[in-house]
Design an enzyme around this catalytic site. Structure first.
Site, PDB file in Angstrom:
ATOM      1  N   GLY A  14       5.183 -14.968  29.697  1.00 23.49           N
ATOM      2  CA  GLY A  14       5.422 -14.912  28.251  1.00 23.49           C
ATOM      3  C   GLY A  14       6.598 -14.000  27.946  1.00 23.49           C
ATOM      4  N   ARG A  77       7.060 -20.565  32.960  1.00 22.59           N
ATOM      5  CA  ARG A  77       5.922 -20.520  33.886  1.00 22.59           C
ATOM      6  C   ARG A  77       6.238 -21.589  34.924  1.00 22.59           C
ATOM      7  NH1 ARG A  77       3.081 -18.761  29.064  1.00 22.59           N
ATOM      8  NH2 ARG A  77       2.436 -16.670  29.631  1.00 22.59           N
ATOM      9  N   GLY A 107       4.451 -10.346  33.158  1.00 19.37           N
ATOM     10  CA  GLY A 107       3.059  -9.905  33.096  1.00 19.37           C
ATOM     11  C   GLY A 107       2.420  -9.896  34.471  1.00 19.37           C
ATOM     12  N   ASP A 108       1.096  -9.740  34.507  1.00 19.80           N
ATOM     13  CA  ASP A 108       0.439  -9.608  35.812  1.00 19.80           C
ATOM     14  C   ASP A 108       0.609 -10.860  36.671  1.00 19.80           C
ATOM     15  OD1 ASP A 108      -1.267 -10.915  34.059  1.00 19.80           O
ATOM     16  OD2 ASP A 108      -3.057 -10.342  35.177  1.00 19.80           O
ATOM     17  N   THR A 153       5.031  -7.593  28.511  1.00 20.48           N
ATOM     18  CA  THR A 153       3.985  -8.385  27.853  1.00 20.48           C
ATOM     19  C   THR A 153       3.586  -7.663  26.573  1.00 20.48           C
ATOM     20  OG1 THR A 153       1.626  -8.910  27.898  1.00 20.48           O
ATOM     21  CG2 THR A 153       2.372  -7.320  29.511  1.00 20.48           C
ATOM     22  N   ASP A 155       0.849  -7.781  25.109  1.00 12.84           N
ATOM     23  CA  ASP A 155      -0.584  -7.451  25.041  1.00 12.84           C
ATOM     24  C   ASP A 155      -0.936  -6.038  25.497  1.00 12.84           C
ATOM     25  OD1 ASP A 155      -1.075  -9.986  24.169  1.00 12.84           O
ATOM     26  OD2 ASP A 155      -1.585 -10.786  26.136  1.00 12.84           O
ATOM     27  N   ASP A 157      -1.752  -5.165  28.483  1.00 14.53           N
ATOM     28  CA  ASP A 157      -3.014  -5.398  29.173  1.00 14.53           C
ATOM     29  C   ASP A 157      -2.991  -4.973  30.640  1.00 14.53           C
ATOM     30  OD1 ASP A 157      -1.228  -7.301  29.974  1.00 14.53           O
ATOM     31  OD2 ASP A 157      -2.558  -9.011  29.716  1.00 14.53           O
ATOM     32  N   MET A 197      -3.021 -11.270  18.520  1.00 14.69           N
ATOM     33  CA  MET A 197      -3.035 -11.624  19.937  1.00 14.69           C
ATOM     34  C   MET A 197      -3.866 -10.638  20.745  1.00 14.69           C
ATOM     35  SD  MET A 197       0.634 -13.214  20.810  1.00 14.69           S
ATOM     36  CE  MET A 197       1.026 -14.890  20.295  1.00 14.69           C
ATOM     37  N   ARG A 199      -5.900 -11.860  24.353  1.00 14.21           N
ATOM     38  CA  ARG A 199      -6.932 -12.762  24.878  1.00 14.21           C
ATOM     39  C   ARG A 199      -7.969 -11.975  25.672  1.00 14.21           C
ATOM     40  NH1 ARG A 199      -3.737 -17.425  27.157  1.00 14.21           N
ATOM     41  NH2 ARG A 199      -2.610 -17.074  25.227  1.00 14.21           N
ATOM     42  N   ARG A 281      -9.579 -14.579   2.815  1.00 12.04           N
ATOM     43  CA  ARG A 281      -8.335 -15.242   3.222  1.00 12.04           C
ATOM     44  C   ARG A 281      -8.044 -14.974   4.701  1.00 12.04           C
ATOM     45  NH1 ARG A 281      -6.137 -17.146  -1.778  1.00 12.04           N
ATOM     46  NH2 ARG A 281      -8.168 -17.550  -2.714  1.00 12.04           N
ATOM     47  N   HIS A 287       2.730 -16.489  16.854  1.00 12.30           N
ATOM     48  CA  HIS A 287       3.947 -16.102  17.564  1.00 12.30           C
ATOM     49  C   HIS A 287       4.872 -15.162  16.806  1.00 12.30           C
ATOM     50  CE1 HIS A 287       2.667 -18.841  20.608  1.00 12.30           C
ATOM     51  NE2 HIS A 287       3.621 -18.360  21.385  1.00 12.30           N
ATOM     52  N   ARG A 464      10.130  22.934   1.575  1.00 12.06           N
ATOM     53  CA  ARG A 464      10.733  23.628   2.707  1.00 12.06           C
ATOM     54  C   ARG A 464      10.510  25.145   2.673  1.00 12.06           C
ATOM     55  NH1 ARG A 464      14.130  20.441   5.866  1.00 12.06           N
ATOM     56  NH2 ARG A 464      14.856  18.574   4.818  1.00 12.06           N
ATOM     57  N   ASN A 526      12.020  18.668  16.706  1.00 12.65           N
ATOM     58  CA  ASN A 526      12.535  19.949  17.205  1.00 12.65           C
ATOM     59  C   ASN A 526      11.455  21.028  17.244  1.00 12.65           C
ATOM     60  OD1 ASN A 526      12.168  20.203  14.463  1.00 12.65           O
ATOM     61  ND2 ASN A 526      13.972  21.475  14.136  1.00 12.65           N
ATOM     62  N   GLU A 622      24.053  15.376  13.260  1.00 10.65           N
ATOM     63  CA  GLU A 622      24.518  16.121  12.092  1.00 10.65           C
ATOM     64  C   GLU A 622      25.342  17.352  12.424  1.00 10.65           C
ATOM     65  OE1 GLU A 622      21.720  16.226   8.179  1.00 10.65           O
ATOM     66  OE2 GLU A 622      20.983  17.156   9.987  1.00 10.65           O
ATOM     67  N   HIS A 654      19.592  10.189   4.263  1.00  8.01           N
ATOM     68  CA  HIS A 654      18.163  10.355   4.037  1.00  8.01           C
ATOM     69  C   HIS A 654      17.323   9.116   4.244  1.00  8.01           C
ATOM     70  CE1 HIS A 654      19.434  14.199   2.498  1.00  8.01           C
ATOM     71  NE2 HIS A 654      18.187  14.567   2.688  1.00  8.01           N
TER      72      HIS A 654
HETATM   73  P1  ADP Z   1       2.526 -13.513  33.024  1.00  5.48           P
HETATM   74  O1  ADP Z   1       3.547 -13.036  33.996  1.00  5.48           O
HETATM   75  O2  ADP Z   1       2.968 -13.322  31.618  1.00  5.48           O
HETATM   76  O3  ADP Z   1       1.159 -12.960  33.332  1.00  5.48           O
HETATM   77  P2  ADP Z   1       1.731 -16.108  34.151  1.00  5.48           P
HETATM   78  O4  ADP Z   1       0.389 -15.651  34.581  1.00  5.48           O
HETATM   79  O5  ADP Z   1       1.827 -17.437  33.506  1.00  5.48           O
HETATM   80  O6  ADP Z   1       2.449 -15.101  33.150  1.00  5.48           O
HETATM   81  O7  ADP Z   1       2.672 -16.089  35.446  1.00  5.48           O
HETATM   82  C1  ADP Z   1       4.034 -16.423  35.349  1.00  5.48           C
HETATM   83  C2  ADP Z   1       4.493 -17.113  36.590  1.00  5.48           C
HETATM   84  O8  ADP Z   1       4.368 -16.257  37.738  1.00  5.48           O
HETATM   85  C3  ADP Z   1       3.732 -18.350  36.979  1.00  5.48           C
HETATM   86  O9  ADP Z   1       4.127 -19.484  36.258  1.00  5.48           O
HETATM   87  C4  ADP Z   1       4.102 -18.493  38.435  1.00  5.48           C
HETATM   88  O10 ADP Z   1       5.384 -19.040  38.589  1.00  5.48           O
HETATM   89  C5  ADP Z   1       4.158 -17.054  38.900  1.00  5.48           C
HETATM   90  N1  ADP Z   1       2.877 -16.720  39.528  1.00  5.48           N
HETATM   91  C6  ADP Z   1       1.752 -16.242  38.969  1.00  5.48           C
HETATM   92  N2  ADP Z   1       0.787 -16.066  39.882  1.00  5.48           N
HETATM   93  C7  ADP Z   1       1.291 -16.450  41.064  1.00  5.48           C
HETATM   94  C8  ADP Z   1       0.806 -16.518  42.413  1.00  5.48           C
HETATM   95  N3  ADP Z   1      -0.445 -16.146  42.728  1.00  5.48           N
HETATM   96  N4  ADP Z   1       1.648 -16.963  43.363  1.00  5.48           N
HETATM   97  C9  ADP Z   1       2.891 -17.336  43.071  1.00  5.48           C
HETATM   98  N5  ADP Z   1       3.397 -17.301  41.837  1.00  5.48           N
HETATM   99  C10 ADP Z   1       2.628 -16.880  40.848  1.00  5.48           C
END
Ligand code: ADP
Length: 751
Positions: A14, A77, A107-108, A153, A155, A157, A197, A199, A281, A287, A464, A526, A622, A654
């Site tokens: 992402g 991805r 991300g992870d 990311t 998130d 996370d 957002m 998840r 509401r 996004h 002041r 400061n 300044e 200011h």
């Molecule tokens: P994010 O990085 O935001 O967590 P994704 O989980 O969609 O997003 O991972 C992004 C991309 O990283 C995937 O589309 C893939 O190309 C690569 N990726 C994720 N996990 C693996 C894995 N176990 N082995 C190889 N590539 C991976």
């Protein structure tokens, strides 16, 4: 001659605002250190595809991108990269160009992909050699792949780093939306339900809840127990009864109950319709949370992370463990990648298995503490339940002093609510120390401070003035007649001086023998005892906004802007805003600009315009130099430019102090006040009368003796003797016009 080191940079998964700042810093610091940077476009897919998707990057390929959302090198991805065949193609494409070091921003998932790729690298090389697609010698020359991850990311996370690239911007978007919704909701006494957002991670909704004062929040880590609907309706009812005009419910997109049934904004709206006949509401932010220009923090901190990533990848041993570079306690930190990903997945598992306490604990102490704070802040105390204990009925007065800082209201609101929650009677002093002199003191109620969190300025007023010796007597009287048991001073340098004065005059004025706790609020940043004060982040954001506009205004001509930030003798605002806006030069009082430097810079500037540059930004603080002031510098550059460009000067002024506090400042204000009240409790419980100030550093958050102030500050220039952020100055030099490599490495801690 040996081959240069080639470093690939890619953004994957992402997109997140701030990725561009990191890419820019990676490219420029690689160049500054004599390495060759390549952009791998569209994430890992670009590595698989090769061709035009892996391109060498030059200095100006990353110009003017700091203010852009998303990522200019694309993200995707990639399914292919999950397959052996995709990885094989990626290895071949990288090897062809001699790239064996990669900075991955994602991300992870993306980071896991990097780890897998690195561990497969030797076998991929062997296969390529065997198939005759890569020469043996080339494979041997690049036998080791080195990777460094930056976490991008919104998130936030990933367990192990306090913040991730994009989170702060996402919070800005959420808070802006809430502030706008609040004004319309309050006009009609409505309930608003906002889906944000997150998840698997409740960071965004929880922090937004505290920063905006919402009534009820639902996050993935704490699915509510059966009967939660009653609890929520009751909370909303009590809130209205206590004087709230609008009700606000925040729900994470991944929220569910303990049976695993999804809870979304629409189902809550339906519940309110059925049970209350109320037409709530719904807003689903979607996004917009990742869109728009990155916040100041996501620009400057991502720049620093990018620099650190290159530093690491150039110095890491071939067999070093996989690392990510993140932030721990306001420091750049080296974090083992595998461990961080494992712990991140463990949170999702804990939620699935109903181990909610584990899930919350895994998010870290700050997260758990914010949950507790939110609980107190969003629950009006029942009139008949006053907490037992020594704090009960004690009268604590809040006052502001020093210059205005965005976030003063948030701090006062937090003090009132957290204070009432502890059994204190909370008083407000109108108009700073002069207000205390004249006894302008009133009790503040839970409801009265309801909307304060969003407001700029200071509802209680700030002043002041430091009290004169003649006024001390009146202050003593006011403390006695109002039965004040403790003083919470929320303000800047003069606030600290005034509090220090009261503390030193205790022998003469027994009324001053009460606990006094100072909370740092100053856009100048400061103050002693804290790395950041309330208001500084808002001021940097304001300065960055203004500098962006100034830059845009110069689109057509060849122009240099010399802009001046506030901050008096403290260069924090100038340096950080300069890094965040990509200023070519920054002048700080701490670095004592002299005529020689101005002359050399004029030569650099002129050379740069003669190479085709159209726009040049110089930021000075300044009081960078009283002699070589804004006007002098602008004239000097204009004169030395010989008509090649014109120079305009702009004191931002200011507007830096105005506007609503940023999310960061709202959270900082709330946390620091929480610690201030902890200190107050300790004093009240023991009958103590300590005077102190609150703050945080990389290894401590809490109070310091106010007596220490004279040792900690440079009294002439009104700033701490030790300013941690000055370590970032060489960073500016690396990514800006100078392009000088870091001679002293950026400090990186092991976490
Ligand atoms: P994010 O990085 O935001 O967590 P994704 O989980 O969609 O997003 O991972 C992004 C991309 O990283 C995937 O589309 C893939 O190309 C690569 N990726 C994720 N996990 C693996 C894995 N176990 N082995 C190889 N590539 C991976």
């Amino acid at each position: 001659m040996s081959e240069p080191i080639r470093i690939g940079v890619l953004t994957s998964g992402g997109d997140a605002p701030g990725m561009n700042a990191a890419v820019r810093a990676v490219v420029r610091s690689a160049l500054a250190h004599g390495a060759v940077p390549y952009a791998v476009k569209e994430g890992w897919q670009g590595a698989v595809d090769g061709g035009e998707r892996i391109v060498e990057m030059g200095w100006s390929d990353v110009s003017s991108i700091l203010d852009r959302g998303g990522t200019i090198i694309g993200t995707a991805r990639s399914k292919d990269f999950r397959e052996r065949s995709g990885m094989l193609a990626a290895a071949r494409n990288l090897l062809e160009r001699g790239i064996d070091r990669i900075v991955v921003i994602g991300g992870d998932g993306s980071l896991t992909g990097a780890k897998v790729f690195r561990s497969e690298w030797p076998s991929l090389l062997a296969e390529l050699v065997e198939k005759g697609e890569v020469e043996e010698a080339r494979a041997q020359a690049h036998a080791d792949l080195r990777i460094i991850g930056l976490v991008g990311t919104i998130d936030n996370d990933l367990v192990g780093t306090d913040t991730t690239i994009g989170t702060d911007t996402a919070l800005h978007r959420i808070i802006d939306a809430i502030d706008q919704i609040s004004s319309t909701a309050a006009s009609h006494q409505r309930t608003f339900i906002l889906e944000v957002m997150g998840r698997h991670c409740g960071y965004l909704p929880l922090m937004a809840a505290v920063a905006s004062g919402c009534d009820y929040v639902l996050i993935p880590e704490m699915p509510p127990p059966p009967g939660w609907e009653e609890d929520m309706l009751e909370k909303l009812r009590i809130g209205r009864e206590a004087g709230r005009r609008e009700s606000l419910i925040l729900v994470a997109e991944g929220a569910a109950d303990q049976q695993g049934n999804r809870i979304d904004a629409q189902s809550i709206a339906q519940l309110l319709r059925e049970r209350r006949g109320e037409d709530a509401r719904v807003t689903i932010l979607g996004h917009t949370q990742r869109g728009g220009t990155p916040s100041a923090y996501d620009r400057w901190m991502s720049t620093i992370l990018g620099i650190a990533a290159v530093q690491e990848i150039l110095s890491a041993a071939p067999d070093a463990e996989d690392h990510i570079i993140g932030i721990r306690h306001n420091r750049v930190a080296r974090i083992p990648l595998v461990e961080a990903v494992k712990r991140t997945h463990a949170v999702a598992d804990a939620i699935k298995e109903g181990r909610y306490d584990d899930a919350v604990a895994a998010r870290g102490a700050g997260f758990s503490q914010t949950l507790r704070i939110n609980e107190i802040m969003s629950n009006p105390p029942a009139a008949d339940v006053v907490p037992e204990g020594p704090t009960r009925g004690k009268r604590i007065a809040i006052l502001h002093a020093g210059g205005l800082a965005p976030g003063m209201n948030t701090a006062a609101r937090a003090a009132v609510r957290l204070g009432i929650g502890r059994g204190y009677t909370m008083l407000g002093v109108d108009g700073g120390f002069p207000g205390l002199v004249s006894g302008d003191i009133r009790e503040l109620s839970w409801a009265e401070v309801d909307a304060w969190a969003f407001e700029g300025g200071a509802k209680l007023g700030t002043h002041r003035a430091v009290p004169t010796i003649e006024e001390l007597y009146s202050i003593g009287r006011a403390i006695e007649t109002n039965g004040i048991d403790g003083l919470l001073v929320i303000g800047g340098y003069n606030a600290y001086l005034a509090a220090h004065l009261l503390a030193t005059e205790r022998k003469r004025y027994p009324a001053f023998r009460i606990p006094v706790v100072c909370v740092p609020a100053s856009i100048d940043n400061n103050l002693p005892g804290t790395e950041l004060s309330i208001g500084a982040d808002s001021a940097v954001n304001n300065a960055v906004w203004a500098l962006d506009r100034v830059k845009e205004s110069a689109a057509a001509s060849s122009r240099c802007f010399v802009a001046e930030t506030m901050g008096r003798h403290c260069g924090y605002l100038a340096l950080i805003a300069g890094i965040a806006t990509g200023a070519e030069m920054v002048y700080l009082h701490e670095r004592q600009p002299d005529l020689k430097r101005i002359a050399e810079d004029a030569v650099r500037m002129t050379a740069s315009f003669s190479r085709g540059r159209h726009l040049f930004l110089v930021v000075r603080n300044e009081e960078a130099s009283p002699e070589y002031n804004l006007d002098f510098m602008a004239r000097a550059f204009e004169q030395e430019g010989g008509g090649l460009f014109d120079v305009r000067q702009q004191a931002i002024g200011h507007l830096q102090q105005g506007g609503k506090p940023s999310p960061f400042d709202r959270l900082l204000a709330t946390r620091l006040v929480y610690y201030a009240l902890k200190e107050m409790d300790e004093q009240v419980a023991t009958g103590g009368d300590r005077a102190s100030y609150i703050g945080f550093s990389s290894n401590y958050i809490g109070s310091h003796d106010l007596e220490r102030m004279p040792e900690e500050v440079d009294e002439e220039f009104r700033r701490p003797k030790d300013q941690w952020w000055l370590a970032f100055e060489p960073i500016h030099q690396t990514v800006s016009l100078y392009g000088t490599p870091m001679t002293v490495p950026l400090p990186v801690i092991d976490a």
